[in-house]
Design a protein around this motif. Structure first.
Motif, mmCIF file in Angstrom:
data_model
loop_
_atom_site.group_PDB
_atom_site.id
_atom_site.type_symbol
_atom_site.label_atom_id
_atom_site.label_comp_id
_atom_site.label_asym_id
_atom_site.label_seq_id
_atom_site.Cartn_x
_atom_site.Cartn_y
_atom_site.Cartn_z
ATOM 1 N N PHE A 241 0.896 -0.994 -0.492
ATOM 2 C CA PHE A 241 0.193 -0.372 0.036
ATOM 3 C C PHE A 241 0.517 0.812 -0.005
ATOM 4 O O PHE A 241 1.397 2.292 0.573
ATOM 5 C CB PHE A 241 -1.051 -0.132 1.530
ATOM 6 C CG PHE A 241 -1.893 -0.781 0.878
ATOM 7 C CD1 PHE A 241 -3.357 -1.091 0.512
ATOM 8 C CD2 PHE A 241 -1.918 -2.417 1.603
ATOM 9 C CE1 PHE A 241 -4.367 -2.420 0.135
ATOM 10 C CE2 PHE A 241 -2.633 -3.283 1.355
ATOM 11 C CZ PHE A 241 -3.755 -3.047 0.947
ATOM 12 N N CYS B 165 -8.033 1.737 7.695
ATOM 13 C CA CYS B 165 -9.401 2.645 7.144
ATOM 14 C C CYS B 165 -8.809 3.030 6.133
ATOM 15 O O CYS B 165 -10.135 3.745 5.094
ATOM 16 C CB CYS B 165 -9.391 4.037 8.421
ATOM 17 S SG CYS B 165 -7.850 4.946 8.113
ATOM 18 N N ASN C 262 -1.711 1.715 8.398
ATOM 19 C CA ASN C 262 0.030 1.205 8.773
ATOM 20 C C ASN C 262 0.567 2.027 7.373
ATOM 21 O O ASN C 262 1.994 1.706 7.467
ATOM 22 C CB ASN C 262 0.487 -0.095 9.068
ATOM 23 C CG ASN C 262 1.195 -0.817 8.283
ATOM 24 O OD1 ASN C 262 -0.361 -0.648 7.291
ATOM 25 N ND2 ASN C 262 0.464 -2.129 8.776
ATOM 26 N N ALA C 263 0.010 2.222 6.796
ATOM 27 C CA ALA C 263 0.800 2.505 5.367
ATOM 28 C C ALA C 263 0.793 3.923 5.634
ATOM 29 O O ALA C 263 -0.335 5.034 5.262
ATOM 30 C CB ALA C 263 -0.410 1.992 4.263
ATOM 31 N N GLN D 251 -2.554 -3.808 15.096
ATOM 32 C CA GLN D 251 -1.856 -4.977 15.712
ATOM 33 C C GLN D 251 -1.559 -4.441 17.496
ATOM 34 O O GLN D 251 -2.013 -4.693 18.348
ATOM 35 C CB GLN D 251 -1.191 -6.033 15.389
ATOM 36 C CG GLN D 251 -1.891 -6.972 14.717
ATOM 37 C CD GLN D 251 -0.529 -8.281 13.974
ATOM 38 O OE1 GLN D 251 -0.728 -9.169 14.372
ATOM 39 N NE2 GLN D 251 0.114 -7.365 13.178
ATOM 40 N N THR E 68 -9.484 -6.643 5.826
ATOM 41 C CA THR E 68 -7.618 -5.853 6.134
ATOM 42 C C THR E 68 -7.676 -7.523 7.497
ATOM 43 O O THR E 68 -6.195 -7.054 7.587
ATOM 44 C CB THR E 68 -7.749 -4.141 7.468
ATOM 45 O OG1 THR E 68 -7.612 -3.656 6.510
ATOM 46 C CG2 THR E 68 -6.939 -4.457 8.014
ATOM 47 N N GLN F 171 -7.583 -9.936 6.306
ATOM 48 C CA GLN F 171 -7.058 -10.592 5.607
ATOM 49 C C GLN F 171 -6.112 -10.319 4.967
ATOM 50 O O GLN F 171 -4.614 -11.673 5.258
ATOM 51 C CB GLN F 171 -8.216 -9.916 3.994
ATOM 52 C CG GLN F 171 -7.754 -9.300 3.371
ATOM 53 C CD GLN F 171 -9.072 -9.040 2.525
ATOM 54 O OE1 GLN F 171 -10.274 -9.712 2.248
ATOM 55 N NE2 GLN F 171 -8.943 -8.085 1.570
ATOM 56 N N PHE F 172 -5.144 -9.123 5.432
ATOM 57 C CA PHE F 172 -4.045 -8.856 5.433
ATOM 58 C C PHE F 172 -3.147 -9.518 6.423
ATOM 59 O O PHE F 172 -1.487 -9.364 6.460
ATOM 60 C CB PHE F 172 -3.848 -7.547 4.786
ATOM 61 C CG PHE F 172 -4.255 -7.431 3.548
ATOM 62 C CD1 PHE F 172 -3.471 -7.798 2.858
ATOM 63 C CD2 PHE F 172 -5.709 -6.804 3.187
ATOM 64 C CE1 PHE F 172 -3.644 -7.396 1.481
ATOM 65 C CE2 PHE F 172 -5.875 -5.965 2.518
ATOM 66 C CZ PHE F 172 -5.086 -6.390 1.395
ATOM 67 N N LEU F 173 -4.038 -9.903 7.530
ATOM 68 C CA LEU F 173 -3.010 -10.269 9.397
ATOM 69 C C LEU F 173 -2.312 -11.983 9.130
ATOM 70 O O LEU F 173 -2.919 -12.243 8.829
ATOM 71 C CB LEU F 173 -3.895 -9.966 10.288
ATOM 72 C CG LEU F 173 -3.079 -8.641 10.748
ATOM 73 C CD1 LEU F 173 -3.489 -7.655 10.233
ATOM 74 C CD2 LEU F 173 -4.333 -8.946 12.482
HETATM 75 C C1 GEK Z 1 -12.183 0.770 2.557
HETATM 76 N N1 GEK Z 1 -11.356 -0.411 5.122
HETATM 77 O O1 GEK Z 1 -12.386 1.418 2.588
HETATM 78 N N2 GEK Z 1 -1.940 -2.579 10.837
HETATM 79 C C2 GEK Z 1 -2.999 -1.142 9.746
HETATM 80 N N3 GEK Z 1 -3.319 -1.143 8.710
HETATM 81 C C3 GEK Z 1 -3.333 -2.158 8.422
HETATM 82 C C4 GEK Z 1 -2.902 -3.647 8.610
HETATM 83 C C5 GEK Z 1 -1.637 -3.161 9.858
HETATM 84 N N4 GEK Z 1 -1.460 -4.533 10.808
HETATM 85 N N5 GEK Z 1 -2.427 -4.534 7.428
HETATM 86 C C6 GEK Z 1 -2.775 -3.423 5.827
HETATM 87 N N6 GEK Z 1 -3.773 -2.303 6.922
HETATM 88 C C7 GEK Z 1 -10.839 0.326 3.954
HETATM 89 C C8 GEK Z 1 -10.382 -0.709 2.721
HETATM 90 S S1 GEK Z 1 -7.737 -1.697 1.819
HETATM 91 C C9 GEK Z 1 -8.115 -3.745 1.186
HETATM 92 C C10 GEK Z 1 -8.867 -1.300 3.370
HETATM 93 C C11 GEK Z 1 -8.065 -3.776 -0.021
HETATM 94 C C12 GEK Z 1 -4.034 -2.045 5.923
HETATM 95 C C13 GEK Z 1 -3.090 -1.329 4.476
HETATM 96 O O2 GEK Z 1 -2.424 -0.513 4.241
HETATM 97 C C14 GEK Z 1 -4.971 -1.124 3.404
HETATM 98 O O3 GEK Z 1 -5.370 0.945 3.608
HETATM 99 C C15 GEK Z 1 -5.447 -1.280 4.423
HETATM 100 O O4 GEK Z 1 -5.089 -2.647 5.394
HETATM 101 C C16 GEK Z 1 -6.470 -2.538 3.397
HETATM 102 O O5 GEK Z 1 -13.429 0.315 3.263
HETATM 103 O O6 GEK Z 1 -6.701 -2.681 -0.832
HETATM 104 O O7 GEK Z 1 -7.964 -4.687 -0.488
#
Ligand code: GEK
Length: 242
Positions: free
Chosen positions: A19, A64, A89-90, A118, A133, A135-137
């Motif tokens: 990201f 977010c 976190n981006a 986390q 989100t 799903q990325f953890l």
């Molecule tokens: C939407 N919710 O528009 N801590 C914080 N942020 C994180 C982490 C983490 N460990 N891992 C990933 N991210 C949004 C869409 S996008 C979904 C969410 C997508 C953040 C990452 O930087 C990105 O901004 C977001 O989670 C996922 O409803 O792109 O598929």
């Protein structure tokens, strides 16, 4: 809205998805063209969430991105005295999200934090949103986060969790994947963009079955868990703290 063409050109090596600045620039376009039902989900989660908002509480948006869920909730919840905390976190996402909330939520109590969710404290929460989100953890960290969310919610509060899911049934999985690719093609992504994006996400986005999500939510303490939305392999659950 700037168009997402990040995977249009052939790449020798498709590195894992990140990201970064390039993604932030095209993110609104990317998410609408990649996640079927995204706009409907964002509007409806606020309609549902509103019922659980409590005056004097905090509303969290974990992962977010540019603040879509927070903005949607703000439109519904506005008359109530609540505080909003949006976390990502981006750094590039956080910077743009701060601008968005400042512009569209004037006078509200809000903070946008650049943190790994986390490690973020969750306190006095009436609504927690974690939209696409979890799903990325790493898989083994997911339960710990949900238990922390449960502990930080007030009685009567709710968690809104949206995820891309997978299915154990291989035929169903392949059918739904096919629909998703058709959706992306209909949104003018080429086959090359679809396959390069898929490769970039392969080790980064780890989907689980709806049953695993529901079981984990119950194991985290929630007494009522409902899947309220599904569009292809994109679903949303509401989990209520009694
Ligand atoms: C939407 N919710 O528009 N801590 C914080 N942020 C994180 C982490 C983490 N460990 N891992 C990933 N991210 C949004 C869409 S996008 C979904 C969410 C997508 C953040 C990452 O930087 C990105 O901004 C977001 O989670 C996922 O409803 O792109 O598929």
């Amino acid at each position: 809205m700037k168009q997402d063409s990040l995977y249009r050109q052939p790449r020798k090596q498709v590195v894992d998805f990140a990201f970064d600045d390039a993604v932030v620039d095209v993110f609104p376009d990317m998410i609408r063209r990649s996640v079927p039902g995204y706009e409907t989900l964002i509007s409806l989660l606020a309609v549902l969430g509103y019922k659980y908002a409590q005056a004097g509480s905090t509303i969290y948006d974990l992962g977010c991105s540019l603040g879509a869920s927070t903005l949607s909730l703000y439109q519904q919840v506005q008359p109530l005295d609540v505080r909003y905390i949006a976390i990502d976190n981006a750094p590039a996402m956080v910077e743009q999200c701060r601008k968005n909330l400042k512009k569209h939520m004037p006078g509200s109590q809000h903070e946008v934090l650049c943190q790994d969710i986390q490690h973020s404290p969750i306190e006095n929460a009436s609504i927690v949103v974690i939209n696409f989100t979890l799903q990325f953890l790493p898989l083994e960290q997911r339960h710990t986060l949900l238990k922390k969310i449960y502990a930080g919610l007030l009685p009567g509060g709710c968690l809104l969790l949206s995820e891309k899911i997978r299915f154990n049934d291989v035929h169903k999985q392949s059918l739904v994947t096919d629909w998703h690719h058709a959706f992306k093609r209909a949104n003018h992504y080429s086959d090359m963009e679809i396959s390069q994006k898929r490769a970039a996400l392969e080790h980064v986005l780890i989907p689980e079955t709806p049953e695993s999500h529901q079981q984990r939510l119950y194991n985290s303490g929630f007494k009522q868990v409902e899947q309220w939305f599904q569009c292809f392999s994109f679903v949303s659950f509401i989990a209520i703290k009694a």
